[in-house]
Scaffold this active site. Structure first.
Site, short mmCIF file in Angstrom:
data_model
loop_
_atom_site.label_atom_id
_atom_site.label_comp_id
_atom_site.label_asym_id
_atom_site.label_seq_id
_atom_site.Cartn_x
_atom_site.Cartn_y
_atom_site.Cartn_z
N CYS A 110 -12.88 4.34 1.48
CA CYS A 110 -12.87 4.76 0.08
C CYS A 110 -14.18 5.44 -0.29
O CYS A 110 -15.25 4.85 -0.16
CB CYS A 110 -12.63 3.56 -0.84
SG CYS A 110 -12.58 4.03 -2.59
N ASN A 208 -3.37 9.21 9.36
CA ASN A 208 -3.22 9.37 7.91
C ASN A 208 -3.82 10.70 7.47
O ASN A 208 -4.93 11.05 7.87
CB ASN A 208 -3.92 8.20 7.21
CG ASN A 208 -3.98 8.32 5.70
OD1 ASN A 208 -5.01 8.04 5.10
ND2 ASN A 208 -2.90 8.72 5.08
N GLY A 209 -3.07 11.44 6.63
CA GLY A 209 -3.59 12.67 6.07
C GLY A 209 -2.61 13.83 6.12
O GLY A 209 -2.12 14.19 7.20
#
Length: 326
Positions: A110, A208-209
């Site tokens: 994050c 992821n992405g």
């Protein structure tokens, strides 16, 4: 928990509460991450079995604030994602929830200031010794699988070196977001750098992405070599992205989400935020629907917006009847 060849709902702040996780699972998500919850927050909670709606709630002591809600239906697939910067505190938090979830994940990706300023999230990427301390402490003291989610570092070699150190702690899987901390969502995800991590590790890597439609799932698998794929914005905009069948219309998905929010008594602010995010992708909040959502004070108001007053009243009546027989 198995991590090979899985479709995974990413942790999405203010979105990944119980109704949205169940919605994604209904459409085919095998593993569903809860939104990140800070260790400080969860250790102030007590575990309460909510007979009223058949859930398990972690409620902040001295308040009615439900910090984390889960249920038996998702026990085999829900991942509790934690924000932490301290091994002892992470363990205390994990021990509180680990019997009610399928895995515990440490957020190391994050980039938001609230996370990084506390030494959590992406701030951990530059502290490999602390990463090792947190992950090994959890692995030694809880039986629940432990994983983490990272972002790319400045060079692919640096990312691979960190990933190898993480693998040595004994984690069950590693999720890799194909962007660096400074990258914005509009910047293309670097699938080739995820591929470098996949080829260097023996544990499952979750890619992821930039997965925005079902066909992208196969594309990222081919490009990275990862057998499992994590979806964030694509799922937020239309949770049926996980379904190999024809994609459901986003209007239908949205209405089903509202029903699940009613059924599981979801926090109205979270429900409104999720609906607004869905609408803004396809439409505009200045239209009547958006304005009505903004004005809504509770789940009953949202039921009216979507013509679901009858459903809301039936759920309410059922709970009142349960209460009487309790």
């Amino acid at each position: 928990m198995e991590y090979e060849n899985k479709l995974v709902l990413a942790p999405i702040v203010r979105v990944g509460t119980l109704p949205f996780r169940l919605l994604a699972a209904d459409y085919g998500a095998d593993i569903t991450y809860a939104e990140e919850i800070i260790d400080h927050k969860i250790i102030k909670c007590e575990r309460i079995v909510n007979d009223y709606i058949k859930s398990t709630d972690f409620v902040e002591k001295g308040t009615d604030n439900v910090v984390f809600r889960t249920c038996n239906e998702e026990k085999g697939r829900v991942v509790f994602q934690m924000g932490t910067s301290d091994a002892v505190r992470a363990l205390k938090a994990a021990q509180l929830v680990c019997k009610d979830v399928a895995a515990v994940d440490i957020n190391m990706g994050c980039p938001k200031s609230f996370s990084v300023s506390g030494g959590m999230g992406a701030a951990l990427l530059t502290k490999p010794d602390l990463i090792h301390d947190i992950l090994t402490t959890l692995r030694r003291n809880i039986d629940t699988p432990v994983t983490c989610k990272i972002r790319l570092l400045k060079s692919s070699q640096d990312t691979v070196e960190l990933a190898r150190r993480i693998e040595k702690t004994g984690v069950s899987a590693l999720a890799v977001h194909g962007r660096q901390v400074a990258d914005r969502p509009r910047d293309p995800a670097k699938w080739n750098e995820i591929a470098d991590v996949v080829s260097a590790l023996t544990i499952p890597v979750i890619a992821n992405g930039d997965v925005f439609e079902y066909d992208d799932i196969q594309r990222i698998k081919v490009a990275t070599g990862a057998s499992s794929v994590m979806v964030a914005r694509g799922a937020l905009w239309n949770a049926s992205i996980f379904s190999p069948n024809v994609e459901a219309h986003w209007e239908d998905v949205k209405k089903e989400y509202v029903r699940k929010s009613i059924l599981w008594d979801n926090d109205v602010k979270s429900t409104k935020h999720t609906l607004k995010e869905m609408i803004m992708h396809y439409s505009c909040l200045e239209f009547p629907e958006g304005k009505a959502i903004i004005k809504s004070q509770n789940l009953a108001d949202l039921a009216k917006v979507y013509g679901d007053e009858e459903y809301y009243e039936s759920v309410r009546a059922y709970r009142i009847a349960l209460d009487r027989h309790a």
